[in-house]
Design an enzyme around this catalytic site. Sequence first.
Site, mmCIF file in Angstrom:
data_model
loop_
_atom_site.group_PDB
_atom_site.id
_atom_site.type_symbol
_atom_site.label_atom_id
_atom_site.label_comp_id
_atom_site.label_asym_id
_atom_site.label_seq_id
_atom_site.Cartn_x
_atom_site.Cartn_y
_atom_site.Cartn_z
ATOM 1 N N SER A 8 -8.677 -4.419 -15.375
ATOM 2 C CA SER A 8 -8.069 -3.095 -15.476
ATOM 3 C C SER A 8 -7.909 -2.659 -16.924
ATOM 4 C CB SER A 8 -6.677 -3.143 -14.822
ATOM 5 O OG SER A 8 -5.933 -2.014 -15.179
ATOM 6 N N TYR A 25 1.959 -6.481 -13.997
ATOM 7 C CA TYR A 25 0.633 -6.264 -13.374
ATOM 8 C C TYR A 25 -0.449 -6.364 -14.458
ATOM 9 C CZ TYR A 25 -3.501 -3.757 -11.914
ATOM 10 O OH TYR A 25 -4.796 -3.415 -11.681
ATOM 11 N N ASN A 45 -5.961 -10.698 3.555
ATOM 12 C CA ASN A 45 -4.746 -11.073 4.320
ATOM 13 C C ASN A 45 -4.087 -9.854 4.959
ATOM 14 O OD1 ASN A 45 -3.523 -9.690 2.280
ATOM 15 N ND2 ASN A 45 -2.285 -11.410 1.519
ATOM 16 N N LYS A 79 -3.665 -9.299 -15.274
ATOM 17 C CA LYS A 79 -5.097 -9.030 -15.509
ATOM 18 C C LYS A 79 -5.534 -9.675 -16.829
ATOM 19 C CE LYS A 79 -5.885 -6.859 -11.741
ATOM 20 N NZ LYS A 79 -6.709 -7.516 -10.687
#
Length: 337
Positions: free
Chosen positions: A126, A151, A33, A155
Site C-alpha cells: 500500500s 495498518y 475466511n 504493510k
Amino acid sequence: MPKILVTGGLGYIGSHTVVALQEAGFKVVIIDNLSNSTLKVLEGIVSITGVKPEFENFDLKEKNKIQEFLQKHDDISNVIHFAASKAVGESVEKPLLYYENNINTLVCLLQELNKKESINFIFSSSCTVYGQADVMPITEESPIKQAESPYGKTKQIGETIIADICKANKKFNAIALRYFNPIGAHKSAKIGELPTGVPQNLVPYIMQTGVGKRKQLSVFGNNYPTKDGTCIRDYIHVEDVASAHVIAIQRLLNKGNKSNLEIFNLGTGKGSTVLEVVKSFERVANQKLNYKIVERRQGDIMSAYADTSKANTILGWKAKFTLDEAILSAWKWQKTL
Ligand code: WQD
C-alpha cells in the site's frame, strides 16, 4: 497453465484479480475466511468467467490448515496474498487485531511456503507505507516514513519480512504492489466493493449517499494547501489494479530465480482532490451530491499520487481507466445492491 493460490480471493481486490487471472487462462484456488466477504462474491466470479475457482474456507492463522492445504494442493508454487485487514482507522483502535491478522498470518503462510522447492509470491502492499511523502509524485525510492497507522506499519513490516526471505532463500521470488486508492467495480457490475457497516472510504460513501442510503457526505477538511483545499489522492480503477497482478505473476513465472523483492507503485499517476471526485460523481450520475465540509480527519495526509514509470517500463503495465470511468463503474455496481 500453472495454478495460482489467491489468499483473500473473495475480497474486493482479490475477487477482481481472480477474474483477471481466469481470463488470462490461469487455474485459481482461493483461501478466504469470509471475515470480510460472502459466498455471493464467488457466484459473481463464476457469472463473469463461467469458471468456478476452487475455494477453501479457513483462516491463515490456523497453521495446520495451511499444511493440510499445501499437501492437498502440492502443485502450488505461485501465490498472490491479499488476505489482511485494511481499515486504517480501525487499526488505530485495534492495533493487536491488525498485527495478528496481517503479520501473524503472513508469517504462518510464509513458513509453510518456504519449505517448497520454489515460490513466486505477490504481496498486496500500500502507498500508506510512504506516510506523507515530501515530494510528489511518489516513486518507489521515496523514503519510507513511520506509517501513520498500525495498518500502514503492517504493510511496511510485511515487505521487510518478504525481502529478508528472498535474501535467505534463493528459490523465493517476490513482488510487492503498492496500491494507491483502488475504486470502482467490474464492468459487468457483478462484483464490486462491499464495505461492511458505515464506509470509511470516500468512494463507497459517495455511492451510498447517491442512492440515499447515507444522508450526506462529510468532506474532511477544505483548508489544506491544495487547489480547492481538499486532500489529493490517486484513485485507480480496481480492474487496472487486477490486471497488474496478472502481469506481475507472469513476470515471476518468466524471469526465473532472481530471488529478490521487486516493488511497484500501482496508481494512475494523476492526483484528484476530494471535491474533484464529488464532481466526477455528479457528472457521471447526472445528479447533485449532498455534502458538507467538516473538520479534518485525524491521520489523513494531504497529498499522495504515484509516479508509475517503474511499473510502466519494467512491468509494461499502465492504468487504462479514467476517474470518470471508475466512478461510473462504482455507481453501476452500487445500484445493483
Ligand atoms: C480519501 C480521501 C479523506 C471519506 C485508503 C485506504 C488505505 C490505502 C490507501 C490500500 C481523504 C476523504 C474520506 C469521507 C472524506 N489503500 N474522505 N469523507 O485515507 O487515502 O486510504 O487508501 O491499502 O487502506 O483506506 O482513503 O477513501 O478513506 O480517503 O472527505 O467520508 O477522502 O479525508 O482525503 P485513504 P479514503
